[in-house]
Design a protein around this motif. Structure first.
Motif, PDB file in Angstrom:
ATOM      1  N   PRO A   1      -3.264 -16.117  41.669  1.00  9.93           N
ATOM      2  CA  PRO A   1      -3.835 -14.774  41.607  1.00  9.93           C
ATOM      3  C   PRO A   1      -5.366 -14.795  41.644  1.00  9.93           C
ATOM      4  CG  PRO A   1      -2.049 -14.982  40.026  1.00  9.93           C
ATOM      5  CD  PRO A   1      -2.282 -16.356  40.587  1.00  9.93           C
ATOM      6  N   ASN A   2      -5.934 -13.881  42.411  1.00 12.67           N
ATOM      7  CA  ASN A   2      -7.381 -13.689  42.540  1.00 12.67           C
ATOM      8  C   ASN A   2      -8.081 -14.820  43.290  1.00 12.67           C
ATOM      9  OD1 ASN A   2      -9.501 -11.779  41.954  1.00 12.67           O
ATOM     10  ND2 ASN A   2     -10.391 -13.306  40.572  1.00 12.67           N
ATOM     11  N   ARG A   3      -7.310 -15.721  43.907  1.00 11.41           N
ATOM     12  CA  ARG A   3      -7.931 -16.845  44.607  1.00 11.41           C
ATOM     13  C   ARG A   3      -8.770 -16.382  45.793  1.00 11.41           C
ATOM     14  NH1 ARG A   3     -10.105 -21.527  43.327  1.00 11.41           N
ATOM     15  NH2 ARG A   3     -10.183 -22.946  45.095  1.00 11.41           N
ATOM     16  N   TRP A   4      -8.346 -15.285  46.427  1.00 10.84           N
ATOM     17  CA  TRP A   4      -9.094 -14.766  47.575  1.00 10.84           C
ATOM     18  C   TRP A   4     -10.533 -14.447  47.183  1.00 10.84           C
ATOM     19  CZ3 TRP A   4      -7.958 -14.143  52.721  1.00 10.84           C
ATOM     20  CH2 TRP A   4      -8.789 -13.307  53.462  1.00 10.84           C
ATOM     21  N   ASN A   5     -10.712 -13.803  46.027  1.00 12.44           N
ATOM     22  CA  ASN A   5     -12.051 -13.418  45.575  1.00 12.44           C
ATOM     23  C   ASN A   5     -12.856 -14.612  45.075  1.00 12.44           C
ATOM     24  OD1 ASN A   5     -11.685 -10.679  46.108  1.00 12.44           O
ATOM     25  ND2 ASN A   5     -10.720 -10.323  44.110  1.00 12.44           N
ATOM     26  N   GLU A   6     -12.193 -15.656  44.626  1.00 11.49           N
ATOM     27  CA  GLU A   6     -12.897 -16.820  44.085  1.00 11.49           C
ATOM     28  C   GLU A   6     -13.247 -17.839  45.166  1.00 11.49           C
ATOM     29  OE1 GLU A   6     -10.168 -18.145  41.123  1.00 11.49           O
ATOM     30  OE2 GLU A   6     -10.860 -16.712  39.607  1.00 11.49           O
ATOM     31  N   ALA A   7     -12.602 -17.737  46.317  1.00  9.77           N
ATOM     32  CA  ALA A   7     -12.854 -18.679  47.410  1.00  9.77           C
ATOM     33  C   ALA A   7     -13.904 -18.111  48.370  1.00  9.77           C
ATOM     34  CB  ALA A   7     -11.558 -18.973  48.159  1.00  9.77           C
ATOM     35  N   ARG A   8     -14.294 -18.911  49.384  1.00  9.12           N
ATOM     36  CA  ARG A   8     -15.259 -18.459  50.380  1.00  9.12           C
ATOM     37  C   ARG A   8     -14.563 -17.487  51.336  1.00  9.12           C
ATOM     38  NH1 ARG A   8     -14.672 -18.711  55.502  1.00  9.12           N
ATOM     39  NH2 ARG A   8     -14.553 -20.971  55.704  1.00  9.12           N
ATOM     40  N   THR A   9     -14.913 -16.237  51.229  1.00  9.48           N
ATOM     41  CA  THR A   9     -14.361 -15.205  52.097  1.00  9.48           C
ATOM     42  C   THR A   9     -15.497 -14.284  52.528  1.00  9.48           C
ATOM     43  OG1 THR A   9     -13.812 -13.890  50.116  1.00  9.48           O
ATOM     44  CG2 THR A   9     -12.025 -15.181  51.115  1.00  9.48           C
ATOM     45  N   PRO A  10     -15.348 -13.523  53.622  1.00  6.75           N
ATOM     46  CA  PRO A  10     -14.152 -13.385  54.451  1.00  6.75           C
ATOM     47  C   PRO A  10     -13.966 -14.576  55.398  1.00  6.75           C
ATOM     48  CG  PRO A  10     -15.930 -12.102  55.380  1.00  6.75           C
ATOM     49  CD  PRO A  10     -16.441 -12.643  54.073  1.00  6.75           C
ATOM     50  N   PRO A  11     -12.779 -14.671  56.036  1.00 10.14           N
ATOM     51  CA  PRO A  11     -12.558 -15.767  56.988  1.00 10.14           C
ATOM     52  C   PRO A  11     -13.531 -15.685  58.156  1.00 10.14           C
ATOM     53  CG  PRO A  11     -10.506 -14.638  56.432  1.00 10.14           C
ATOM     54  CD  PRO A  11     -11.612 -13.791  55.891  1.00 10.14           C
ATOM     55  N   THR A  12     -13.822 -16.825  58.748  1.00 11.28           N
ATOM     56  CA  THR A  12     -14.670 -16.849  59.941  1.00 11.28           C
ATOM     57  C   THR A  12     -13.874 -16.326  61.137  1.00 11.28           C
ATOM     58  OG1 THR A  12     -13.980 -19.074  60.583  1.00 11.28           O
ATOM     59  CG2 THR A  12     -15.837 -18.890  59.044  1.00 11.28           C
ATOM     60  N   ALA A  13     -14.583 -16.057  62.221  1.00 10.82           N
ATOM     61  CA  ALA A  13     -13.915 -15.593  63.442  1.00 10.82           C
ATOM     62  C   ALA A  13     -12.918 -16.622  63.941  1.00 10.82           C
ATOM     63  CB  ALA A  13     -14.957 -15.288  64.517  1.00 10.82           C
ATOM     64  N   GLY A  14     -13.275 -17.902  63.821  1.00 12.13           N
ATOM     65  CA  GLY A  14     -12.372 -18.969  64.244  1.00 12.13           C
ATOM     66  C   GLY A  14     -11.112 -19.024  63.392  1.00 12.13           C
ATOM     67  N   GLU A  15     -11.272 -18.840  62.086  1.00 10.09           N
ATOM     68  CA  GLU A  15     -10.108 -18.838  61.184  1.00 10.09           C
ATOM     69  C   GLU A  15      -9.195 -17.658  61.474  1.00 10.09           C
ATOM     70  OE1 GLU A  15     -12.185 -21.032  57.309  1.00 10.09           O
ATOM     71  OE2 GLU A  15     -12.262 -18.851  57.517  1.00 10.09           O
ATOM     72  N   MET A  16      -9.782 -16.506  61.720  1.00  6.52           N
ATOM     73  CA  MET A  16      -8.977 -15.323  62.045  1.00  6.52           C
ATOM     74  C   MET A  16      -8.218 -15.520  63.358  1.00  6.52           C
ATOM     75  SD  MET A  16      -9.135 -12.929  59.739  1.00  6.52           S
ATOM     76  CE  MET A  16      -8.751 -11.381  60.585  1.00  6.52           C
TER      77      MET A  16
END
Length: 268
Positions: A153-168
């Protein structure tokens, strides 16, 4: 008055026949099993082979249109995939690819007087629906956050976001519109036939009982390149809560039937 749980419609492909007194059709029950199971198994037919494919994948129930919807509401299943994977390519049709999704968790080992009566305490769910690729960027981001937070839970906010264009570009998200589903839940101690229960010699010789089974999340281990000073508080608290809840449920399920009372039906 409390709101009555919504249920999936009983159809030929989702109606439980074997041990149907264990069956559950409640959206809340089924969605809870899906969301609490780390890996889902996705089954689908593929062209040019006689064998259906089954792939373990990460997925989570949610609603892009109604983000505040709870587990008892009508939800979609979002599945994380790779842009050029076989499943992703097969879902690029307007009507979607028919798929079956299954999830299961073992909560206890049932050790009876005879091997015939051995079994598991368990929770299992099956969903039937049609999968399509998510093309709207906002919905794709919503689904990626939903699935990431399933891991922790909440990992999205704790990690490096938003995804890069390449990741998307490399990531595919599939949305499954659910047609129907069902679950089976077994709790309580083991059971034996009357003949064995009346055999004192057998009862004195054979130990009978339940071994609770639950997953324990271990102590976090730091990566070599980590520079953060401490483990996130949310992770520490969530790990403790998950471990405690799993232990309590498995141990209670070992000695008590946790399912609501139902009239036992025939297996045909």
């Amino acid at each position: 008055m409390p709101r009555q749980d919504l249920e999936y419609p009983k159809e030929a492909h989702n109606t439980v026949k074997r041990y149907n007194h264990l069956a559950e059709y409640s959206l809340r029950t089924i969605h809870s099993i899906i969301n609490s199971t780390p890996l889902l198994h996705i089954s689908f037919n593929t062209p040019n082979t006689p064998y259906p494919a089954t792939i373990p994948m990460i997925g989570q129930m949610g609603s892009f249109d109604r983000p505040s919807a709870d587990l008892g509401d009508v939800l979609d299943l979002y599945i994380h995939g790779y842009i050029s994977a076989r499943l992703t390519n097969l879902t690029r049709t307007p009507s979607g690819l028919p798929i079956t999704v299954s999830a299961s968790t073992v909560d206890g080992l049932l050790l009876s007087l005879t091997p015939f009566s051995h079994g598991y305490n368990f929770r299992s769910a099956v969903l039937f629906g049609h999968a399509t690729v998510v093309t709207d960027p906002a919905e794709k981001l919503y689904a990626m956050e939903l699935i990431t937070n399933k891991v922790v839970p909440n990992r999205w906010n704790e990690a490096r976001t938003p995804p890069t264009a390449g990741e998307m570009a490399a990531t595919a998200v599939m949305k499954v519109k659910i047609d129907t589903g069902s679950a089976k839940v077994r709790t309580g101690p083991p059971k034996d036939d009357k003949g064995d229960l009346e055999n004192e010699e057998v009862r004195e010789k054979v130990w009978v009982g339940t071994v609770p089974v639950y997953t324990v999340l271990g102590e976090p281990k730091v990566a070599e390149y980590n520079l953060a000073k401490e483990v996130p508080k949310t992770l520490v608290e969530w790990r403790k809560e998950v471990n405690q809840d799993a232990k309590v449920y498995a141990e209670l399920a070992a000695v008590k039937n946790l399912a609501p009372e139902k009239k036992k039906q025939d297996d045909n």
